[in-house]
Write an enzyme that holds these catalytic residues in place. Sequence first.
Site, PDB file in Angstrom:
ATOM      1  N   LYS A   3       6.985  14.405  35.171  1.00 20.74           N
ATOM      2  CA  LYS A   3       6.572  13.965  36.505  1.00 20.74           C
ATOM      3  C   LYS A   3       5.644  12.755  36.352  1.00 20.74           C
ATOM      4  O   LYS A   3       4.619  12.833  35.665  1.00 20.74           O
ATOM      5  CB  LYS A   3       5.846  15.127  37.192  1.00 20.74           C
ATOM      6  CG  LYS A   3       5.837  15.066  38.685  1.00 20.74           C
ATOM      7  CD  LYS A   3       5.313  16.390  39.209  1.00 20.74           C
ATOM      8  CE  LYS A   3       5.195  16.395  40.705  1.00 20.74           C
ATOM      9  NZ  LYS A   3       4.529  17.617  41.156  1.00 20.74           N
TER      10      LYS A   3
HETATM   11  C1  E4P Z   1       4.838  18.098  44.465  1.00 20.58           C
HETATM   12  O1  E4P Z   1       5.527  18.221  43.484  1.00 20.58           O
HETATM   13  C2  E4P Z   1       3.434  18.459  44.563  1.00 20.58           C
HETATM   14  O2  E4P Z   1       3.104  19.322  43.489  1.00 20.58           O
HETATM   15  C3  E4P Z   1       3.090  19.195  45.816  1.00 20.58           C
HETATM   16  O3  E4P Z   1       4.226  19.447  46.614  1.00 20.58           O
HETATM   17  C4  E4P Z   1       1.923  18.661  46.566  1.00 20.58           C
HETATM   18  O4  E4P Z   1       1.683  19.490  47.667  1.00 20.58           O
HETATM   19  P1  E4P Z   1       0.301  19.478  48.482  1.00 20.58           P
HETATM   20  O5  E4P Z   1       0.281  18.227  49.301  1.00 20.58           O
HETATM   21  O6  E4P Z   1       0.370  20.700  49.329  1.00 20.58           O
HETATM   22  O7  E4P Z   1      -0.801  19.508  47.462  1.00 20.58           O
END
Ligand code: E4P
Length: 214
Positions: free
Chosen positions: A83
């Site tokens: 990522k």
């Molecule tokens: C995406 O891969 C992120 O880990 C995640 O969806 C972020 O979500 P949040 O905005 O609820 O922290």
Amino acid sequence: MKFFIDTADVNEIKEMNDMGLVDGVTTNPSLIYKSGRKFEEVIKEICDLVDGPISAETVTLEAKSIFDEAIKLKDIHPNIVVKIPLITEGLKAVKMCAAEGIKTNVTLCFNASQALLAAKAGATYISPFVGRLDDITHVGMDLIEDICTIYQNYDFATEVLVASIRNPLHVLEASLMGADVATMPAQVMKQLAHHPLTDIGLKKFLDDWEKVPK
Ligand code: E4P
């Protein structure tokens, strides 16, 4: 549509995996911190639990160092997806990863032009954050619609992974738009199954069943 669970909590992953609905897992540094565990240890355990793409995030800011991190991460397990944040250096690293056959999930995407660049760089997944856009009074789901249109227009192979999901409606709307993946907290996955009329109807069926002569 694939369902990923957005957590680094292995107990939550086990619980949802038992429902048979988890196709993969996404984590980020905040979720790892919340787990209270060491990064590599928890990622390995998740890889042993779920046979699908597991996103593990890089934490450096230059293309070369991001790429070096990617090499180490993909060696943890064959299912690891690296990522990478949507910054210029990140896109360079995505291109390098694509050349080496390393799968990437480009994260922190907040507009369609960013998503276009990620696809051109060869990202495996793009992660637009719908909930965080809603939080600042932008309609997050409009972004998903735009990205799906752009990717279809040019037949990009990059999959749309809807992230920062906060409620079942985000998932439903994403599926109507044709998004490839929704990553969500366990709570949202559970909410998707729930309907009060199902509960009321089931109670009535079971109450009536008790009254059937046996
Ligand atoms: C995406 O891969 C992120 O880990 C995640 O969806 C972020 O979500 P949040 O905005 O609820 O922290």
